[in-house]
Design a protein around this motif. Structure first.
Motif, PDB file in Angstrom:
ATOM      1  N   ASP A   1      -0.774   4.898 -10.412  1.00  0.00           N
ATOM      2  CA  ASP A   1      -1.768   5.373  -9.842  1.00  0.00           C
ATOM      3  C   ASP A   1      -2.700   6.143 -10.804  1.00  0.00           C
ATOM      4  OD1 ASP A   1      -3.491   5.893  -7.605  1.00  0.00           O
ATOM      5  OD2 ASP A   1      -2.535   8.047  -7.508  1.00  0.00           O
ATOM      6  N   TYR A   2      -4.009   6.012 -10.798  1.00  0.00           N
ATOM      7  CA  TYR A   2      -5.046   6.626 -11.354  1.00  0.00           C
ATOM      8  C   TYR A   2      -5.737   7.544 -10.442  1.00  0.00           C
ATOM      9  CZ  TYR A   2      -4.528   3.545 -15.272  1.00  0.00           C
ATOM     10  OH  TYR A   2      -3.623   2.701 -16.284  1.00  0.00           O
ATOM     11  N   ARG A   3      -6.116   8.635 -10.755  1.00  0.00           N
ATOM     12  CA  ARG A   3      -6.919   9.644  -9.919  1.00  0.00           C
ATOM     13  C   ARG A   3      -8.061  10.253 -10.751  1.00  0.00           C
ATOM     14  NH1 ARG A   3      -1.876  10.215  -9.984  1.00  0.00           N
ATOM     15  NH2 ARG A   3      -1.984  11.961 -11.560  1.00  0.00           N
TER      16      ARG A   3
ATOM     17  N   ARG B   1       1.116  -1.139 -10.608  1.00  0.00           N
ATOM     18  CA  ARG B   1       2.056  -0.500 -10.445  1.00  0.00           C
ATOM     19  C   ARG B   1       1.486   1.111 -10.925  1.00  0.00           C
ATOM     20  NH1 ARG B   1       8.384  -0.737 -12.552  1.00  0.00           N
ATOM     21  NH2 ARG B   1       8.981   1.475 -11.930  1.00  0.00           N
TER      22      ARG B   1
ATOM     23  N   ALA C   1      -0.538   4.004 -15.107  1.00  0.00           N
ATOM     24  CA  ALA C   1      -0.239   2.723 -14.339  1.00  0.00           C
ATOM     25  C   ALA C   1      -0.176   1.657 -15.387  1.00  0.00           C
ATOM     26  CB  ALA C   1      -1.594   2.506 -13.396  1.00  0.00           C
TER      27      ALA C   1
ATOM     28  N   ASP D   1      -6.498   0.572  -7.315  1.00  0.00           N
ATOM     29  CA  ASP D   1      -7.084   1.119  -8.472  1.00  0.00           C
ATOM     30  C   ASP D   1      -7.327  -0.199  -9.395  1.00  0.00           C
ATOM     31  OD1 ASP D   1      -6.803   3.702  -7.375  1.00  0.00           O
ATOM     32  OD2 ASP D   1      -5.127   3.952  -8.763  1.00  0.00           O
TER      33      ASP D   1
ATOM     34  N   ASP E   1     -10.903   4.525  -9.068  1.00  0.00           N
ATOM     35  CA  ASP E   1      -9.890   5.238  -8.167  1.00  0.00           C
ATOM     36  C   ASP E   1     -10.377   4.650  -6.748  1.00  0.00           C
ATOM     37  OD1 ASP E   1      -8.235   6.648  -6.554  1.00  0.00           O
ATOM     38  OD2 ASP E   1      -8.936   8.767  -7.366  1.00  0.00           O
TER      39      ASP E   1
ATOM     40  N   GLY F   1      -3.268  10.150 -14.609  1.00  0.00           N
ATOM     41  CA  GLY F   1      -2.329   9.047 -13.897  1.00  0.00           C
ATOM     42  C   GLY F   1      -1.778   8.105 -14.920  1.00  0.00           C
TER      43      GLY F   1
ATOM     44  N   GLY G   1      -7.728   4.317  -4.538  1.00  0.00           N
ATOM     45  CA  GLY G   1      -6.626   4.463  -3.642  1.00  0.00           C
ATOM     46  C   GLY G   1      -5.608   3.846  -4.149  1.00  0.00           C
ATOM     47  N   ARG G   2      -4.122   4.591  -3.910  1.00  0.00           N
ATOM     48  CA  ARG G   2      -3.155   3.795  -4.242  1.00  0.00           C
ATOM     49  C   ARG G   2      -3.087   2.611  -3.833  1.00  0.00           C
ATOM     50  NH1 ARG G   2       1.581   5.319  -6.530  1.00  0.00           N
ATOM     51  NH2 ARG G   2       1.236   7.396  -6.463  1.00  0.00           N
TER      52      ARG G   2
END
Length: 197
Positions: free
Chosen positions: A182-184, A180, A36, A143, A137, A34, A139-140
């Motif tokens: 997203d990390y997963r 802004r 961000a 993070d 992580d 991801g 969730g959107r």
């Protein structure tokens, strides 16, 4: 201009691998992916900071010439972290890139380190140095991320303070909020050495 923070440099690749839902098992290696932007909880300014991760675990792939290190470590990892820091006052973006050498995960969390392999002139002092990152992580929109170079210091044998010496897989808790992107994180348990080792 967007307010993001952290002392960083431009984003690019991916970060933490998808967080495993409670009770569910993910298959495959641990991953962080991801890109961000984030804001620091201190020193508010108009700078824009971002990290981009594309990291996966590769256990026992980095032997080291130390007793017990001949097989490598269960936390060995590979991949890239890209950092960008838009300096609002100077109207310039500073970037560096680092090669990942270690990662440990738990569900929704990852800690990793990487050695800087490329840096803009302003950040050339980072070349060859190991830096640490942490990712949460949640969730959107929930993070968080942390990093070593603005949150830690170290003392040498004489008691003099200076930049921290970062060992593999060492980083502070994820203290900066993503604004802004997203990390997963995909978690995988550390494993025993291959049979016969």
């Amino acid at each position: 201009m967007r307010r993001t923070i952290g002392y960083g440099l431009a984003a690019a690749a991916a970060v933490v691998a998808v967080a495993t839902p409670a009770g569910a098992a993910e298959h495959g290696p641990a991953r962080v992916t991801g890109s961000a932007e984030f804001v620091l909880p201190y020193g508010q300014d108009d700078d824009v900071r971002s990290f981009a991760f594309d990291v996966r675990s590769v256990p026992y792939s980095r032997p080291i010439p130390l007793p017990g290190g001949e097989q490598g470590s269960p936390a060995d990892a590979t991949g890239t972290v890209r950092v960008a820091h838009r300096l609002a006052a100077q109207n310039v973006t500073v970037r560096f890139e680092a090669a990942v050498d270690c990662m440990i995960t738990s569900p929704g969390h990852a800690t990793l380190t990487a050695v800087v392999t490329r840096a803009d002139e302003v950040a050339k002092d980072f070349l060859g140095k190991r830096v640490g990152f942490s990712v949460q992580d949640g969730g959107r929109g929930r993070d968080r991320v942390g990093f070593t170079w603005s949150a830690s210091a170290d003392q040498d044998e004489t008691g003099q303070w200076g930049p921290s010496r970062i060992g593999t897989c060492l980083a502070p808790a994820a203290f900066a909020t993503v604004t802004r992107g997203d990390y997963r994180v995909r978690h995988a348990e550390l494993t025993a050495p291959p049979s016969g080792d």
